[in-house]
Design a protein around this motif. Structure first.
Motif, PDB file in Angstrom:
ATOM      1  N   CYS A 108      -1.976  -5.831  -2.698  1.00 60.34           N
ATOM      2  CA  CYS A 108      -0.755  -5.528  -1.919  1.00 60.34           C
ATOM      3  C   CYS A 108      -0.238  -6.795  -1.230  1.00 60.34           C
ATOM      4  O   CYS A 108       0.970  -7.052  -1.178  1.00 60.34           O
ATOM      5  CB  CYS A 108      -1.028  -4.461  -0.859  1.00 60.34           C
ATOM      6  SG  CYS A 108      -1.343  -2.821  -1.520  1.00 60.34           S
ATOM      7  N   GLU A 149       4.906  -2.236  -6.258  1.00 63.64           N
ATOM      8  CA  GLU A 149       4.305  -0.895  -6.243  1.00 63.64           C
ATOM      9  C   GLU A 149       2.910  -1.030  -6.853  1.00 63.64           C
ATOM     10  O   GLU A 149       2.771  -1.498  -7.988  1.00 63.64           O
ATOM     11  CB  GLU A 149       5.189   0.062  -7.052  1.00 63.64           C
ATOM     12  CG  GLU A 149       6.494   0.354  -6.310  1.00 63.64           C
ATOM     13  CD  GLU A 149       7.648   0.766  -7.211  1.00 63.64           C
ATOM     14  OE1 GLU A 149       7.850   0.133  -8.271  1.00 63.64           O
ATOM     15  OE2 GLU A 149       8.332   1.726  -6.840  1.00 63.64           O
ATOM     16  N   GLN A 209       2.732   0.459   0.199  1.00 60.51           N
ATOM     17  CA  GLN A 209       3.057   0.057  -1.181  1.00 60.51           C
ATOM     18  C   GLN A 209       2.272   0.865  -2.221  1.00 60.51           C
ATOM     19  O   GLN A 209       2.598   0.844  -3.412  1.00 60.51           O
ATOM     20  CB  GLN A 209       2.671  -1.414  -1.407  1.00 60.51           C
ATOM     21  CG  GLN A 209       3.511  -2.423  -0.707  1.00 60.51           C
ATOM     22  CD  GLN A 209       2.887  -3.808  -0.890  1.00 60.51           C
ATOM     23  OE1 GLN A 209       2.301  -4.351   0.028  1.00 60.51           O
ATOM     24  NE2 GLN A 209       2.984  -4.355  -2.082  1.00 60.51           N
ATOM     25  N   ASP A 267       6.274  -6.936  -2.260  1.00 58.32           N
ATOM     26  CA  ASP A 267       7.359  -5.979  -2.523  1.00 58.32           C
ATOM     27  C   ASP A 267       7.024  -5.056  -3.695  1.00 58.32           C
ATOM     28  O   ASP A 267       7.886  -4.293  -4.156  1.00 58.32           O
ATOM     29  CB  ASP A 267       8.664  -6.727  -2.841  1.00 58.32           C
ATOM     30  CG  ASP A 267       9.112  -7.572  -1.656  1.00 58.32           C
ATOM     31  OD1 ASP A 267       8.964  -7.100  -0.509  1.00 58.32           O
ATOM     32  OD2 ASP A 267       9.579  -8.712  -1.882  1.00 58.32           O
TER      33      ASP A 267
END
Ligand code: G3P
Length: 225
Positions: A47, A54, A80, A52
């Motif tokens: 993460c 997923e 995320q 930004d």
């Protein structure tokens, strides 16, 4: 089309992230086990490397109550995180629960458009269709991808079709042709996508011509010019 790297190796994630083209990361229990590191520590590091992106992290229980506990735990680590859930009966029920709570999900181990329909109806964010494993047993893994893209478009589901179990760059070409929303692939396949013999030959020629002419981008202009 979004590109995800399919790995539990943080060094690989770092390398792909540095190119500036990475939209996310998928992991699975096998990839995490292969990394030799802890699950939470690996997912949180990923993460951090793709702030930004997923990041899919998978539950491992197969009964609804324990799957829900695991999903609640995993999704609490970082916003995320996308909870990866296998396409089994309690899994589809779990996706409905998580979707109603606004938690993103990635339904995995999907091999047919019928399975994809169940995932879409449950509110899956991503539906991971494994192509390589079908090709491995002499099937056409990309068939379910094309059918599922058409299915979500025809009926207006929000789910995105994610092509997984990619074995070679041609799978990526076929996924683009099928209109898939996302491809996840090992770092090695991403590296292969850069390659074209005419790029290598063309660059070699440019550099030879440049060097033979004795040119220099940083040369000083003669005084008075
Ligand atoms: O992460 C799911 C999928 O991409 C696994 O691929 O190569 O184990 O079939 P593979």
């Amino acid at each position: 089309m979004k590109i995800f790297v399919d790995t539990g190796d943080v060094a690989e994630v770092k390398q792909a992230a540095e190119w500036g083209i990475l939209d996310g990361v998928t992991t699975n229990p096998t990839l995490i086990a292969k990394s030799g590191k802890g699950f939470k520590e690996t997912v949180l590091k990923i993460c951090e490397l793709v702030p930004d992106g997923e990041i899919s992290a998978e539950v491992v229980a197969t009964d609804y109550d324990t799957m829900l506990k695991e999903a609640t735990e995993i999704s609490s680590w970082n916003p995320q995180i996308v909870v990866k859930v296998p396409l089994i009966e309690p899994g589809v029920r779990l996706v409905r629960t998580l979707s109603d709570r606004g938690v993103k999900t990635n339904v995995t181990l999907v091999f047919s458009v019928n399975q994809a329909l169940l995932a879409a109806k449950a509110g899956a964010t991503f539906i991971s269709i494994f192509v390589g494993r079908v090709d491995d047993i002499s099937g056409d893994g990309m068939e379910a991808v094309a059918e599922s893209v058409q299915m979500v478009e025809t009926y207006g589901y929000d789910s995105q079709i994610l092509v997984a179990s990619i074995r070679h760059p041609l799978h990526v070409v076929q996924a683009i042709g099928a209109g898939a929303h996302i491809c996840t692939m090992p770092l090695k396949i991403m590296q292969m996508m850069f390659k074209h013999p005419l790029t290598d030959a063309g660059l070699k020629r440019f550099l030879e011509d440049w060097n033979n002419a004795g040119l220099n981008i940083f040369e000083k202009q003669p005084a008075g010019v």
